[in-house]
Scaffold this motif. Structure first.
Motif, mmCIF file in Angstrom:
data_model
loop_
_atom_site.group_PDB
_atom_site.id
_atom_site.type_symbol
_atom_site.label_atom_id
_atom_site.label_comp_id
_atom_site.label_asym_id
_atom_site.label_seq_id
_atom_site.Cartn_x
_atom_site.Cartn_y
_atom_site.Cartn_z
ATOM 1 N N MET A 1 55.059 14.704 52.239
ATOM 2 C CA MET A 1 53.919 13.946 52.938
ATOM 3 C C MET A 1 53.405 12.567 52.302
ATOM 4 S SD MET A 1 50.315 15.528 54.352
ATOM 5 C CE MET A 1 50.129 16.395 52.484
ATOM 6 N N SER A 2 53.649 11.327 53.107
ATOM 7 C CA SER A 2 53.528 10.224 52.547
ATOM 8 C C SER A 2 52.580 9.099 53.677
ATOM 9 C CB SER A 2 54.540 9.443 52.038
ATOM 10 O OG SER A 2 54.340 7.901 51.679
ATOM 11 N N PHE A 3 51.245 9.139 53.352
ATOM 12 C CA PHE A 3 50.756 8.304 54.428
ATOM 13 C C PHE A 3 50.011 7.035 53.583
ATOM 14 C CE2 PHE A 3 49.001 12.766 56.108
ATOM 15 C CZ PHE A 3 50.318 12.788 56.892
ATOM 16 N N THR A 92 51.945 6.751 59.238
ATOM 17 C CA THR A 92 52.978 7.636 58.859
ATOM 18 C C THR A 92 54.337 7.249 59.474
ATOM 19 O OG1 THR A 92 53.997 9.999 58.944
ATOM 20 C CG2 THR A 92 52.590 9.097 60.880
ATOM 21 N N ASN A 93 55.277 7.602 58.926
ATOM 22 C CA ASN A 93 56.739 7.262 59.541
ATOM 23 C C ASN A 93 57.302 8.561 59.800
ATOM 24 O OD1 ASN A 93 57.691 8.248 57.008
ATOM 25 N ND2 ASN A 93 58.307 6.277 56.301
ATOM 26 N N ARG A 94 56.780 9.739 59.881
ATOM 27 C CA ARG A 94 57.436 11.298 60.251
ATOM 28 C C ARG A 94 56.458 11.725 61.166
ATOM 29 N NH1 ARG A 94 58.556 10.207 54.805
ATOM 30 N NH2 ARG A 94 60.588 10.446 54.233
ATOM 31 N N ASP A 98 55.075 15.592 61.112
ATOM 32 C CA ASP A 98 53.536 15.896 60.824
ATOM 33 C C ASP A 98 53.011 16.881 62.004
ATOM 34 O OD1 ASP A 98 53.817 14.303 58.466
ATOM 35 O OD2 ASP A 98 53.372 12.393 59.798
ATOM 36 N N LEU A 144 46.579 10.306 63.096
ATOM 37 C CA LEU A 144 48.139 9.480 62.579
ATOM 38 C C LEU A 144 48.648 8.562 63.525
ATOM 39 C CD1 LEU A 144 49.597 12.696 60.772
ATOM 40 C CD2 LEU A 144 47.803 11.282 60.045
ATOM 41 N N GLN A 146 51.984 5.936 64.243
ATOM 42 C CA GLN A 146 53.553 5.414 63.695
ATOM 43 C C GLN A 146 53.742 4.363 64.745
ATOM 44 O OE1 GLN A 146 56.537 8.399 62.742
ATOM 45 N NE2 GLN A 146 58.194 7.248 63.853
#
Length: 281
Positions: A1-3, A92-94, A98, A144, A146
């Motif tokens: 998890m990278s925010f 986020t990029n996922r 998520d 979130l 993206q």
């Protein structure tokens, strides 16, 4: 998890007036454009890829028809269209992963929802949003986002369009966002749910972000989110009246000691050296 912290949303009746006031304080602010399918439009004030979005409504009937549960429009309408802080957005990029992960953890998950905005020059910018709710949390959770482009592509494009540009007042950074809350459990929950590390103990009497005498000695929890800090604070009110969800965002202008200053943001009101957005939710 990278925010990463992406942006802060603040509802105003007149985004163009917000641009004028921000510019008077030495901040670079521009028209963002219109969300044609949602009845809203915005102004933007960027600090690298993080920014403040000042959102208004140009068609209330259209906006009311598009009130997705737990969305920005839902939050704005629940506050009776009162000017003030709305929500935070985390990048986020996922987003698909998520959505699955939060659903498995018991969250109510809405989305990903497709979004787009028509810029003043007629071009479009696109993204996906994920709205979250949890039975143990009454405070509106961050959503979130993206973006269609990656960070470097967005930075290049926004700079070319003069959306990201040096602020006339000098080097200005969005150093942290502070949320005053009544219960430290909010900080613990957000730390667990969004992968944010609990940090230093802080207080801020300017927003009454101190607990009462029976509580734990004027403390609050700081959450770390990438290079941006989200501070979650329990607040005690004056004369025994607690403050529920009062918010203040600070912009700290970096420079010499003589020129260093803090610009609070909450209910746009011009002072000699700051814009203050006072108001409570």
């Amino acid at each position: 998890m990278s925010f990463e912290f992406d942006h802060l949303i603040h509802y105003v009746r007149e985004p163009n007036e917000a641009i004028r006031l921000l510019r008077q304080t030495g901040l670079h602010a521009v028209e963002g454009g219109r969300h044609e399918q949602r009845g809203t439009y915005n102004a933007l004030c960027y600090f690298d890829l993080s920014y403040i979005e000042l959102i208004g409504v140009f068609d209330k009937q259209l906006a009311d028809r598009n009130r997705t549960p737990h969305s920005l429009l839902h939050t704005i309408a629940n506050a009776s269209y009162a000017e003030g802080f709305v929500r935070l957005a985390i990048r986020t990029n996922r987003i698909e992963e998520d959505a699955e992960r939060y659903a498995k953890q018991g969250f109510e998950v809405i989305g990903p929802v497709q979004g787009h905005r028509k810029r003043p020059d007629g071009s479009s910018v696109r993204w996906q949003q994920l709205y979250l709710a949890h039975p143990d949390q009454r405070f509106p959770l961050p959503f979130l986002i993206q973006w269609e482009e990656n960070d470097e592509e967005r930075r290049h494009d926004l700079a070319k369009r003069n959306v990201i540009s040096p602020h006339p007042s000098g080097i200005v950074e969005l150093s942290y966002v502070a949320l005053a809350v009544l219960d430290f459990q909010t900080a613990a929950d957000w730390s667990r749910w969004f992968g944010l590390a609990l940090g230093d103990v802080v207080t801020d009497e300017s927003i009454q972000a101190v607990p009462d005498a029976e509580a734990a000695r004027r403390e609050s929890e700081v959450l770390q989110a990438g290079r941006r800090r989200n501070r979650i604070r329990r607040a005690g009110g004056t004369r025994g009246r607690p403050v529920y969800g009062r918010f203040i965002g600070r912009l700290e202008a970096r420079g010499s000691a003589s020129s260093r200053r803090t610009l609070p943001i909450q209910h746009i009101r011009r002072t000699k050296k700051s814009i203050q957005m006072q108001g409570e939710r």
